[in-house]
Design a protein around this motif. Structure first.
Motif, PDB file in Angstrom:
ATOM      1  N   LEU A  80       2.723   2.967  11.566  1.00  0.00           N
ATOM      2  CA  LEU A  80       3.365   3.828  10.866  1.00  0.00           C
ATOM      3  C   LEU A  80       3.972   4.831  11.546  1.00  0.00           C
ATOM      4  N   ALA A  81       4.081   4.936  12.857  1.00  0.00           N
ATOM      5  CA  ALA A  81       4.592   5.351  13.519  1.00  0.00           C
ATOM      6  C   ALA A  81       5.973   5.208  13.750  1.00  0.00           C
ATOM      7  N   ASP A  82       6.660   4.045  12.416  1.00  0.00           N
ATOM      8  CA  ASP A  82       7.830   3.488  12.508  1.00  0.00           C
ATOM      9  C   ASP A  82       8.707   4.194  11.534  1.00  0.00           C
ATOM     10  N   MET A  83       8.083   4.637  10.544  1.00  0.00           N
ATOM     11  CA  MET A  83       8.825   5.103   9.353  1.00  0.00           C
ATOM     12  C   MET A  83       9.616   6.323   9.811  1.00  0.00           C
ATOM     13  N   THR A  84      10.443   6.306   9.226  1.00  0.00           N
ATOM     14  CA  THR A  84      11.610   7.070   9.175  1.00  0.00           C
ATOM     15  C   THR A  84      10.998   7.923   7.694  1.00  0.00           C
ATOM     16  N   SER A 130       7.316   9.358   0.977  1.00  0.00           N
ATOM     17  CA  SER A 130       7.027   7.788  -0.489  1.00  0.00           C
ATOM     18  C   SER A 130       5.865   6.868  -0.270  1.00  0.00           C
ATOM     19  N   PHE A 131       5.672   6.619   0.821  1.00  0.00           N
ATOM     20  CA  PHE A 131       3.838   6.255   1.564  1.00  0.00           C
ATOM     21  C   PHE A 131       2.943   7.378   1.381  1.00  0.00           C
ATOM     22  N   PRO A 142       2.386  -8.286  11.245  1.00  0.00           N
ATOM     23  CA  PRO A 142       2.768  -6.682  12.276  1.00  0.00           C
ATOM     24  C   PRO A 142       3.789  -6.210  11.458  1.00  0.00           C
ATOM     25  N   HIS A 143       3.702  -5.885  10.037  1.00  0.00           N
ATOM     26  CA  HIS A 143       4.485  -5.099   9.063  1.00  0.00           C
ATOM     27  C   HIS A 143       3.315  -4.674   8.021  1.00  0.00           C
ATOM     28  N   LEU A 144       4.030  -2.753   8.486  1.00  0.00           N
ATOM     29  CA  LEU A 144       3.239  -1.908   8.206  1.00  0.00           C
ATOM     30  C   LEU A 144       2.719  -2.207   6.832  1.00  0.00           C
TER      31      LEU A 144
END
Ligand SMILES: [Zn+2]
Length: 149
Positions: free
Chosen positions: A55-59, A65-66, A96-98
């Motif tokens: 979650l910390a890595d999303m733009t 959108s998520f 390790p893929h959100l």
């Protein structure tokens, strides 16, 4: 082929495209697939399209959108499938893929079976075969098409 299960899942032809409920530029959302084994009805997954771990890595665009998908699917599970509560969690230890799990709890679930894993172990848990899961996906897609935001 990538080493990532989720990247592979969406590479080329979608193996379970009839379980896909929604797709935009940033996310996929659909019902989990247990390779023909009975499924807990309504167990959804939101996958980030980009290979990023958490979650910390999303733009912020991805997060928007998520987040909207979390709400839309949760609301659809309540309104279309009569879920009384939606559990949501991100694990990511194995892949390790959100991806976020959304697990509905249905009315009548005994308290000792509350929780996103415990609901599975209730004898009367609403399990469905492939056809039932596909019908549920169809209803959710229709519901999403027809709701005003
Ligand atoms: Zn990936």
């Amino acid at each position: 082929m990538s080493a990532c299960f989720i990247c592979n899942k969406y590479a080329g032809d979608l193996p379970a495209s009839n379980l896909l409920i929604y797709e935009d530029e940033y996310v996929y959302a659909g019902h989990i697939d247990r390779d023909g084994q009975p499924n807990y009805l309504g167990h959804m997954m939101i996958d980030l399209k980009r290979h990023a771990p958490s979650l910390a890595d999303m733009t912020m665009e991805e997060a928007r959108s998520f987040g909207m998908m979390m709400t839309k699917l949760s609301r659809a599970l309540k309104e279309s499938e009569q879920a009384e509560h939606i559990y949501a969690y991100v694990m990511g230890d194995a892949v390790p893929h959100l991806h976020m799990h959304l697990v509905p709890r249905y009315p009548g679930t005994p308290k000792e079976h509350w929780g996103p894993n415990a609901v599975y172990h209730w004898d009367e848990a609403p399990m469905g075969n492939e056809v039932e899961v596909q019908s549920l996906c169809y209803r959710i897609r229709k519901h999403l098409e027809n709701v005003n935001e």
